[in-house]
Design a protein around this motif. Structure first.
Motif, PDB file in Angstrom:
ATOM      1  N   VAL A 182      46.168 -60.760  30.457  1.00  0.00           N
ATOM      2  CA  VAL A 182      46.427 -60.558  31.885  1.00  0.00           C
ATOM      3  C   VAL A 182      46.679 -59.088  32.165  1.00  0.00           C
ATOM      4  CG1 VAL A 182      48.056 -61.055  33.752  1.00  0.00           C
ATOM      5  CG2 VAL A 182      47.235 -62.906  32.292  1.00  0.00           C
ATOM      6  N   MET A 183      47.444 -58.426  31.301  1.00  0.00           N
ATOM      7  CA  MET A 183      47.725 -57.004  31.478  1.00  0.00           C
ATOM      8  C   MET A 183      46.435 -56.189  31.369  1.00  0.00           C
ATOM      9  SD  MET A 183      50.830 -54.784  29.809  1.00  0.00           S
ATOM     10  CE  MET A 183      50.468 -55.313  28.193  1.00  0.00           C
ATOM     11  N   LEU A 184      45.561 -56.543  30.465  1.00  0.00           N
ATOM     12  CA  LEU A 184      44.277 -55.850  30.330  1.00  0.00           C
ATOM     13  C   LEU A 184      43.428 -56.026  31.591  1.00  0.00           C
ATOM     14  CD1 LEU A 184      42.242 -54.299  28.540  1.00  0.00           C
ATOM     15  CD2 LEU A 184      41.411 -56.537  27.798  1.00  0.00           C
ATOM     16  N   LEU A 185      43.400 -57.225  32.138  1.00  0.00           N
ATOM     17  CA  LEU A 185      42.653 -57.468  33.374  1.00  0.00           C
ATOM     18  C   LEU A 185      43.231 -56.680  34.543  1.00  0.00           C
ATOM     19  CD1 LEU A 185      41.951 -61.302  33.168  1.00  0.00           C
ATOM     20  CD2 LEU A 185      40.316 -59.440  32.952  1.00  0.00           C
ATOM     21  N   VAL A 186      44.538 -56.550  34.610  1.00  0.00           N
ATOM     22  CA  VAL A 186      45.164 -55.769  35.682  1.00  0.00           C
ATOM     23  C   VAL A 186      44.787 -54.299  35.538  1.00  0.00           C
ATOM     24  CG1 VAL A 186      47.379 -54.945  36.571  1.00  0.00           C
ATOM     25  CG2 VAL A 186      47.046 -57.372  36.106  1.00  0.00           C
TER      26      VAL A 186
END
Length: 133
Positions: free
Chosen positions: A13-17
């Motif tokens: 999720v952090m990578l997608l953000v």
């Protein structure tokens, strides 16, 4: 299996953000660069001489980008076309946008953006006068 997914999901999720922030920054910079090019073309079309048109276009593009919060590592403004009544002024604005400040981690990144805008010169404006009349 559930434990691995629970541990990996927050990182994904952090990578997608982070990817979304970088993409948004690039799209926003392109939109603001288009706006600056149109403003610079309008400013150039009002001037009467090529040096004055070039100076006005560069100053207008620089001011438009700085007021929009876009910092260019290198800004290029090229003015083409003609300034005769009825002709078209063509302005190309290119900017190296720093994408690293969009990320919390400070990952370096730079994207060279370029856009062109056309603006007609007023058909009914008078030509510059020569001599001292």
């Amino acid at each position: 299996m559930a434990a691995e997914v629970t541990l990996v999901a927050p990182f994904l999720v952090m990578l997608l953000v982070f990817v979304a922030v970088v993409v948004h920054r690039g799209v926003d910079a392109r939109l603001r660069l288009n706006d600056a090019a149109h403003q610079a073309a309008r400013a150039a079309s009002i001037e009467r001489t090529v040096p004055a048109a070039t100076g006005a276009a560069h100053a207008t593009a620089s001011n438009a980008l700085s007021s929009a919060g876009i910092t260019c590592r290198s800004l290029g403004v090229d003015v083409g076309g003609g300034l005769a009544p009825g002709s078209t002024v063509v302005v190309t604005v290119s900017c190296s946008v720093d994408l690293g400040d969009a990320l919390i981690l400070g990952v370096p990144g730079e994207k060279r953006l370029s856009t062109t805008a056309n603006e007609p010169v007023d058909t009914f404006r008078s030509a510059p006068r020569g001599g001292g009349s």
